[in-house]
Write a protein that holds these residues in place. Structure first.
Motif, PDB file in Angstrom:
ATOM      1  N   LEU A 121       0.736  -1.272  -0.449  1.00 37.53           N
ATOM      2  CA  LEU A 121      -0.131  -0.136  -0.151  1.00 37.53           C
ATOM      3  C   LEU A 121       1.086   0.901  -0.414  1.00 37.53           C
ATOM      4  N   GLU A 122       2.390   1.303   0.940  1.00 39.19           N
ATOM      5  CA  GLU A 122       2.684   2.316   0.319  1.00 39.19           C
ATOM      6  C   GLU A 122       3.480   2.671  -0.456  1.00 39.19           C
ATOM      7  N   TYR A 123       4.115   1.638  -1.258  1.00 44.63           N
ATOM      8  CA  TYR A 123       4.478   2.036  -2.811  1.00 44.63           C
ATOM      9  C   TYR A 123       3.126   2.636  -3.320  1.00 44.63           C
ATOM     10  N   SER A 124       2.193   1.439  -2.986  1.00 44.74           N
ATOM     11  CA  SER A 124       1.070   2.414  -4.028  1.00 44.74           C
ATOM     12  C   SER A 124       0.974   3.202  -3.709  1.00 44.74           C
ATOM     13  N   VAL A 125       0.717   3.685  -2.898  1.00 44.88           N
ATOM     14  CA  VAL A 125       1.013   5.315  -2.983  1.00 44.88           C
ATOM     15  C   VAL A 125       2.073   6.440  -3.369  1.00 44.88           C
ATOM     16  N   MET A 126       3.185   5.660  -3.364  1.00 44.92           N
ATOM     17  CA  MET A 126       4.418   6.261  -3.537  1.00 44.92           C
ATOM     18  C   MET A 126       4.064   6.460  -4.743  1.00 44.92           C
ATOM     19  N   LEU A 127       4.346   5.183  -5.610  1.00 46.41           N
ATOM     20  CA  LEU A 127       3.941   5.387  -7.343  1.00 46.41           C
ATOM     21  C   LEU A 127       2.832   5.912  -8.007  1.00 46.41           C
ATOM     22  N   LEU A 128       2.025   6.521  -6.538  1.00 46.69           N
ATOM     23  CA  LEU A 128       0.721   7.629  -7.407  1.00 46.69           C
ATOM     24  C   LEU A 128       0.881   9.455  -7.478  1.00 46.69           C
ATOM     25  N   GLY A 129       2.201   9.211  -6.869  1.00 42.45           N
ATOM     26  CA  GLY A 129       3.083  10.958  -7.086  1.00 42.45           C
ATOM     27  C   GLY A 129       3.223  10.943  -8.971  1.00 42.45           C
ATOM     28  N   ALA A 130       3.530  10.136  -8.614  1.00 42.54           N
ATOM     29  CA  ALA A 130       4.003   9.845 -10.579  1.00 42.54           C
ATOM     30  C   ALA A 130       3.007  10.018 -11.897  1.00 42.54           C
ATOM     31  N   THR A 131       1.893  10.130 -11.145  1.00 36.61           N
ATOM     32  CA  THR A 131       0.602  10.450 -11.943  1.00 36.61           C
ATOM     33  C   THR A 131      -0.188  12.237 -11.810  1.00 36.61           C
ATOM     34  N   MET A 132       0.487  12.563 -10.571  1.00 36.01           N
ATOM     35  CA  MET A 132      -0.077  13.849 -10.535  1.00 36.01           C
ATOM     36  C   MET A 132       0.629  15.113 -10.436  1.00 36.01           C
ATOM     37  N   THR A 133       0.520  16.327 -10.317  1.00 31.79           N
ATOM     38  CA  THR A 133       1.639  17.676 -10.754  1.00 31.79           C
ATOM     39  C   THR A 133       1.201  18.708  -9.362  1.00 31.79           C
ATOM     40  N   VAL A 134       2.055  18.992  -9.182  1.00 29.56           N
ATOM     41  CA  VAL A 134       2.398  19.997  -7.824  1.00 29.56           C
ATOM     42  C   VAL A 134       0.912  20.819  -8.059  1.00 29.56           C
ATOM     43  N   VAL A 136      -9.080   4.951   1.435  1.00 27.83           N
ATOM     44  CA  VAL A 136      -9.849   6.372   1.203  1.00 27.83           C
ATOM     45  C   VAL A 136      -9.450   6.220  -0.271  1.00 27.83           C
ATOM     46  N   VAL A 137      -8.132   4.875  -1.035  1.00 25.78           N
ATOM     47  CA  VAL A 137      -8.086   4.873  -2.212  1.00 25.78           C
ATOM     48  C   VAL A 137      -9.362   3.288  -3.160  1.00 25.78           C
ATOM     49  N   ALA A 138      -9.994   2.997  -2.138  1.00 31.65           N
ATOM     50  CA  ALA A 138     -11.276   2.226  -1.782  1.00 31.65           C
ATOM     51  C   ALA A 138     -12.222   2.571  -2.105  1.00 31.65           C
ATOM     52  N   ALA A 139     -12.037   4.018  -1.876  1.00 23.81           N
ATOM     53  CA  ALA A 139     -13.790   4.333  -1.399  1.00 23.81           C
ATOM     54  C   ALA A 139     -13.878   5.518  -2.825  1.00 23.81           C
ATOM     55  N   ALA A 140     -12.756   6.150  -2.823  1.00 23.43           N
ATOM     56  CA  ALA A 140     -12.549   7.145  -4.155  1.00 23.43           C
ATOM     57  C   ALA A 140     -13.403   6.307  -5.678  1.00 23.43           C
ATOM     58  N   SER A 141     -12.343   5.117  -5.555  1.00 28.04           N
ATOM     59  CA  SER A 141     -12.441   4.061  -6.666  1.00 28.04           C
ATOM     60  C   SER A 141     -13.813   3.836  -6.937  1.00 28.04           C
ATOM     61  N   MET A 142     -14.366   4.141  -6.473  1.00 30.04           N
ATOM     62  CA  MET A 142     -16.136   3.353  -6.707  1.00 30.04           C
ATOM     63  C   MET A 142     -16.311   4.984  -7.371  1.00 30.04           C
ATOM     64  N   ILE A 143     -15.677   6.169  -7.622  1.00 31.48           N
ATOM     65  CA  ILE A 143     -16.123   7.113  -8.080  1.00 31.48           C
ATOM     66  C   ILE A 143     -16.177   7.005  -9.969  1.00 31.48           C
ATOM     67  N   ASN A 144     -14.439   7.662  -9.501  1.00 31.75           N
ATOM     68  CA  ASN A 144     -13.625   8.112 -10.965  1.00 31.75           C
ATOM     69  C   ASN A 144     -12.208   8.835 -10.416  1.00 31.75           C
ATOM     70  N   GLN A 165      -6.989  10.650  -6.724  1.00 33.73           N
ATOM     71  CA  GLN A 165      -5.940  11.998  -6.755  1.00 33.73           C
ATOM     72  C   GLN A 165      -6.726  13.012  -5.852  1.00 33.73           C
ATOM     73  N   PHE A 166      -7.811  12.969  -5.881  1.00 32.18           N
ATOM     74  CA  PHE A 166      -7.914  14.644  -4.845  1.00 32.18           C
ATOM     75  C   PHE A 166      -7.847  14.118  -3.393  1.00 32.18           C
ATOM     76  N   ALA A 167      -8.614  12.694  -3.535  1.00 34.42           N
ATOM     77  CA  ALA A 167      -8.688  12.110  -1.725  1.00 34.42           C
ATOM     78  C   ALA A 167      -7.785  11.806  -0.811  1.00 34.42           C
ATOM     79  N   THR A 168      -6.842  11.473  -2.396  1.00 37.29           N
ATOM     80  CA  THR A 168      -5.452  10.816  -1.846  1.00 37.29           C
ATOM     81  C   THR A 168      -4.549  12.555  -1.519  1.00 37.29           C
ATOM     82  N   ILE A 169      -4.625  13.187  -2.048  1.00 39.91           N
ATOM     83  CA  ILE A 169      -4.181  14.829  -1.180  1.00 39.91           C
ATOM     84  C   ILE A 169      -4.529  15.350  -0.228  1.00 39.91           C
ATOM     85  N   PHE A 170      -5.802  14.999   0.089  1.00 40.38           N
ATOM     86  CA  PHE A 170      -6.678  15.558   1.350  1.00 40.38           C
ATOM     87  C   PHE A 170      -5.729  14.598   2.736  1.00 40.38           C
TER      88      PHE A 170
END
Length: 336
Positions: free
Chosen positions: A65-78, A193-201, A206-211
């Motif tokens: 799960l930690e690796y998953s969150v870290m790699l998600l950073g490569a799909t996002m920008t400041v 957080v990721v599971a719940a947000a994944s049920m939407i889109n 991305q935004f749920a992860t930032i919060f």
């Protein structure tokens, strides 16, 4: 060998992840992430309770799960993070403060020990099991207290994980930032957080992860505050221990949060190749689903049912407080 001890539980989690991906094609409304944790709960409380699986499922739950969150950073920008703004930070700070104060107060009214109250407050306000594991050493919580609260937090988080996507869509419609704020500012663990947000889109993910990451960044502060509260109660000098165990690893930030921020910064400055960001997203998604399967496998429903109505009221009360507070704060601070 260490790897041989991890392999059985890891393979079982991976198998459930594969099945979940296949079932997601049949029931796309649920998504593979939600299916994985539900299958894990059913299997982990029926026919997959063997102790040999424990080390592997624990590894999958935490590390993957930690690796998953870290790699998600490569799909996002400041620039994406900047869309939240100062009011988003203020929302998280107020939300966490009210959650902690409410959990401490309700726990006292229900007759729980100071250590259980602090574990519950920190687990709900910050990041679930990780926060509980980080807080426990600095307040001298025993294993039974820690295990009971982890079970309660995970169970209530699972209930909210399945209900918040529906509530968010009803209240906020198509606004992915506000739905991300509700989910990322309320749910306890990163996986939920990721599971719940994944049920939407994916934008909501991305935004749920930032919060959520904003809350995780406050872990060191919460641990130190609770450590000092415990010191006053015991009238002992435990400052050095509290500082050394700050976030369970002796660092100001969990390594995966630092990795997320570094990858996000690189993607913002240089725009990573599409192939690289796509690969990061794919691997991140698979790690996430495997980790969620492991979380389900490790959730012990029997322990929760044995704890009685008082513990159920504690969990329901704190969870309700978080949701209501988030809805009010979003309406006041974030909604435009």
């Amino acid at each position: 060998m260490k790897f041989k001890g991890i392999l059985p539980g890891l393979l079982v989690s991976f198998l459930i992840a594969i099945i979940s991906q296949l079932l997601a094609g049949v029931v796309p409304a649920l998504g593979a992430a939600t299916i994985a944790i539900l299958l894990g709960i059913v299997a982990g409380n029926t026919f997959l309770k063997q102790p040999v699986l424990g080390r592997g499922t624990k590894y999958a739950e935490s590390r993957l799960l930690e690796y998953s969150v870290m790699l998600l950073g490569a799909t996002m920008t400041v620039q994406t993070i900047g869309r939240i703004g100062g009011f988003g930070v203020l929302f998280i700070l107020i939300q966490m403060t009210i959650t902690i104060a409410g959990a401490l107060w309700l726990g006292k009214k229900l007759g729980f020990s100071p250590t259980m109250r602090m574990l519950m407050a920190g687990g709900n306000a910050v990041c679930g099991s990780s926060a509980i594991a980080s807080i426990a050493p600095v307040i001298d919580a025993d294993e039974d207290e820690k295990g009971t609260i982890i079970t309660l937090v995970n169970l209530m988080g699972t209930v909210l994980m399945l209900t918040l996507p529906v509530l968010g869509t009803v209240v906020f419609g198509t606004n992915v930032i506000l739905k991300g704020a509700l989910i990322g500012g309320t749910l306890q663990s990163v996986g939920q957080v990721v599971a719940a947000a994944s049920m939407i889109n994916q934008p909501t993910v991305q935004f749920a992860t930032i919060f959520k990451i904003m809350r995780i960044m406050m872990l060191i502060v919460v641990v130190l505050v609770f450590g000092r509260m415990h010191q006053r109660e015991l009238a002992n000098e435990l400052t050095e221990e509290a500082e050394e165990t700050g976030n369970g690893n002796g660092h100001w930030l969990p390594w995966y949060v630092a990795g997320f921020l570094i990858l996000c910064a690189l993607n913002s400055l240089f725009t990573l190749p599409v192939m690289l960001s796509t690969a990061a997203h794919t691997i991140s998604s698979w790690f996430e689903i495997i980790a969620l399967a492991a979380i389900g496998l490790r959730l012990n429903l029997a322990n929760f049912l044995k704890a009685g109505k008082r513990l159920a009221l504690f969990g329901l009360g704190v969870g309700s407080l978080q949701v209501v507070t988030a809805l009010v704060l979003i309406a006041v601070l974030l909604r435009v």
